[in-house]
Design a protein around this motif. Structure first.
Motif, PDB file in Angstrom:
ATOM      1  N   GLU A  42       8.216   8.939   5.251  1.00 27.09           N
ATOM      2  CA  GLU A  42       7.849   8.792   6.661  1.00 27.09           C
ATOM      3  C   GLU A  42       7.990  10.123   7.396  1.00 27.09           C
ATOM      4  O   GLU A  42       7.153  10.472   8.242  1.00 27.09           O
ATOM      5  CB  GLU A  42       8.714   7.721   7.323  1.00 27.09           C
ATOM      6  N   THR A  90       4.970  12.193   6.497  1.00 23.77           N
ATOM      7  CA  THR A  90       3.765  11.661   7.142  1.00 23.77           C
ATOM      8  C   THR A  90       3.704  12.087   8.602  1.00 23.77           C
ATOM      9  O   THR A  90       2.648  12.503   9.097  1.00 23.77           O
ATOM     10  CB  THR A  90       3.745  10.123   7.049  1.00 23.77           C
ATOM     11  N   SER A 132      -5.428   4.603   8.516  1.00 25.21           N
ATOM     12  CA  SER A 132      -4.835   5.824   9.054  1.00 25.21           C
ATOM     13  C   SER A 132      -5.222   6.069  10.504  1.00 25.21           C
ATOM     14  O   SER A 132      -4.366   6.393  11.337  1.00 25.21           O
ATOM     15  CB  SER A 132      -5.257   7.021   8.201  1.00 25.21           C
ATOM     16  N   LYS A 191       3.447   5.553   8.073  1.00 20.33           N
ATOM     17  CA  LYS A 191       2.994   5.354   6.691  1.00 20.33           C
ATOM     18  C   LYS A 191       2.742   3.869   6.409  1.00 20.33           C
ATOM     19  O   LYS A 191       1.723   3.502   5.830  1.00 20.33           O
ATOM     20  CB  LYS A 191       4.034   5.897   5.718  1.00 20.33           C
ATOM     21  N   THR A 250      -0.297   2.680   8.292  1.00 24.71           N
ATOM     22  CA  THR A 250      -1.510   3.208   7.665  1.00 24.71           C
ATOM     23  C   THR A 250      -1.969   2.299   6.541  1.00 24.71           C
ATOM     24  O   THR A 250      -3.168   2.007   6.401  1.00 24.71           O
ATOM     25  CB  THR A 250      -1.263   4.634   7.137  1.00 24.71           C
ATOM     26  N   GLU A 251      -1.018   1.849   5.748  1.00 14.22           N
ATOM     27  CA  GLU A 251      -1.350   0.932   4.659  1.00 14.22           C
ATOM     28  C   GLU A 251      -1.850  -0.410   5.182  1.00 14.22           C
ATOM     29  O   GLU A 251      -2.649  -1.084   4.520  1.00 14.22           O
ATOM     30  CB  GLU A 251      -0.115   0.725   3.775  1.00 14.22           C
TER      31      GLU A 251
END
Length: 404
Positions: A144, A147, A91, A83, A86-87
């Protein structure tokens, strides 16, 4: 650079392994690997297994650097979760990075079956617990978990009551795997012994890499052996010297920051099968621990920025490490530290490793597995190196490029 100080555990708890080490360089190798730690050993093993004639050199003693201080919690998860990555990088790249990490763990498990065995246990598949010991971190750990479930990973969230079944005291935790409980020092020796005896790897101690340069389309390497400088040539060169790279490559790694970490290894204690997990807490400063193969707790953490070690650093957090680990048990352990040491490690500003082709010489590949998960990154690097030598594309690994 002094990489560790104190009373190391692994070298004194690993049976002796004869490697047939040389003290001179022959002229018939295709590839030079510089460094005998985890990244160098994996690269040398994979290349030799694939039919390349490989020479591995070490300035000091084999596996005497960061590998001998490595605590051996081999986890596909990095310091940042999917997660968070991804930020940071998007992604697609985050998932690719984590898939490559999971594949690397699976590859290490396969390699363990291929290489020479010892009389002692040095490798064990294990699950991990990523703990929220701070109530504020519950949300992050739950997020998390979800995700990773969304991208198909077999993970679960354990609440406080479920963690108690593992004698763990925390608000919640992410249970994941398979991961590996490893004796990294033994693993490197096993890799090199197998590569030497089965695939004709040449191993040379006491050889210092000075520089490499192109001359008439050849890679001329300057080495220092027994106080004498010699020049030789190789088709390809792998620089696997960890957090202390040769000077000519430092500019490609200028965003690496050096930290100090601290380790305590307890006296033998009673540890049940339910407690036999790789445990890492989500907290600043974090602590992590695992069971060794002779029923001790190996505890690490309290990382802080710094690139110089003093002898007193070995005992700096001796009591704090034991106390912190014990705080994560419901039923406390009666233990004290038998071994204490401090070691240096690298962190990149984006928490990703540096692994790729040297921007100034396409025949040189540099491995610097910074970012919190060095052994896994070393395995990814060895996969990259084989592809590189075969002329295959490395576009899937662009996230790790040098000088980024």
């Amino acid at each position: 650079m002094k990489l560790h100080t104190g009373n190391l555990y692994w070298p004194s708890h690993t049976e002796a392994i004869s490697l047939g080490i040389r003290n001179n360089i022959t002229e018939n190798s295709d590839v030079l690997v510089v460094g005998s730690g985890m990244s160098g050993a994996l690269a040398a093993y994979e290349l030799a297994k694939n039919g390349y004639k490989v020479t591995l050199i070490e300035q000091n003693r084999i596996a005497s650097g960061s590998t001998s201080a490595n605590t051996g919690l081999i986890q596909y998860m990095s310091d940042q979760g999917v997660k968070s990555f991804t930020e940071q990088i998007g992604s697609q790249k985050a998932i690719k990075f984590y898939n490559q990490s999971k594949e690397a763990v699976a590859d290490l498990i396969k390699i363990d079956e291929e290489i020479v065995k010892l009389n002692q246990e040095t490798f064990k598949q294990s699950d991990s617990l990523i703990l929220a010991t701070d109530k504020k971190k519950i949300k992050d750990v739950k997020a998390e978990t979800e995700t990773q479930k969304e991208i198909g990973y077999d993970v679960s969230y354990l609440d406080n009551e479920e963690l108690k079944e593992h004698n763990i005291n925390a608000y919640g935790g992410l249970k994941c795997g398979p991961d590996i409980n490893l004796n990294p020092y033994a693993f490197v020796l096993r890799l090199l012994k197998t590569a030497s005896e089965k695939y004709d790897l040449e191993i040379v101690e006491g050889a210092k890499f000075i520089k490499a340069h192109k001359e008439n389309n050849q890679n001329i390497v300057t080495l220092e052996i027994a106080g004498n400088k010699i020049k030789t040539s190789f088709n390809k060169i792998i620089i696997a010297t960890g957090y202390n790279p040769p000077e000519q490559f430092q500019k490609s790694l200028e965003n690496v920051e050096i930290y100090k970490t601290y380790v305590a290894v307890s006296d033998p204690v009673e540890i049940s099968d339910e407690e036999d997990l790789l445990v890492w807490e989500v907290k600043d400063a974090y602590t992590y621990f695992k069971k060794t193969f002779d029923n001790r707790l190996m505890i690490g953490g309290f990382d802080e920025k710094g690139n110089k070690l003093k002898e007193k650093d070995a005992l700096k957090y001796e009591k704090d490490l034991v106390k912190s680990a014990n705080s994560m048990f419901v039923e406390k352990k009666q233990m004290h530290a038998d071994y204490n040491y401090a070691a240096l490690f690298g962190i990149s500003k984006d928490n990703l490793p540096y692994m790729g082709v040297d921007p100034e010489n396409e025949d040189i590949f540099v491995v610097c597995g910074v970012g919190g998960n060095g052994t896994v990154y070393s395995k990814i690097a060895s996969t990259m190196i084989v592809k590189w030598l075969k002329g295959e594309s490395l576009s899937d690994y662009d996230t790790y490029r040098l000088a980024r």
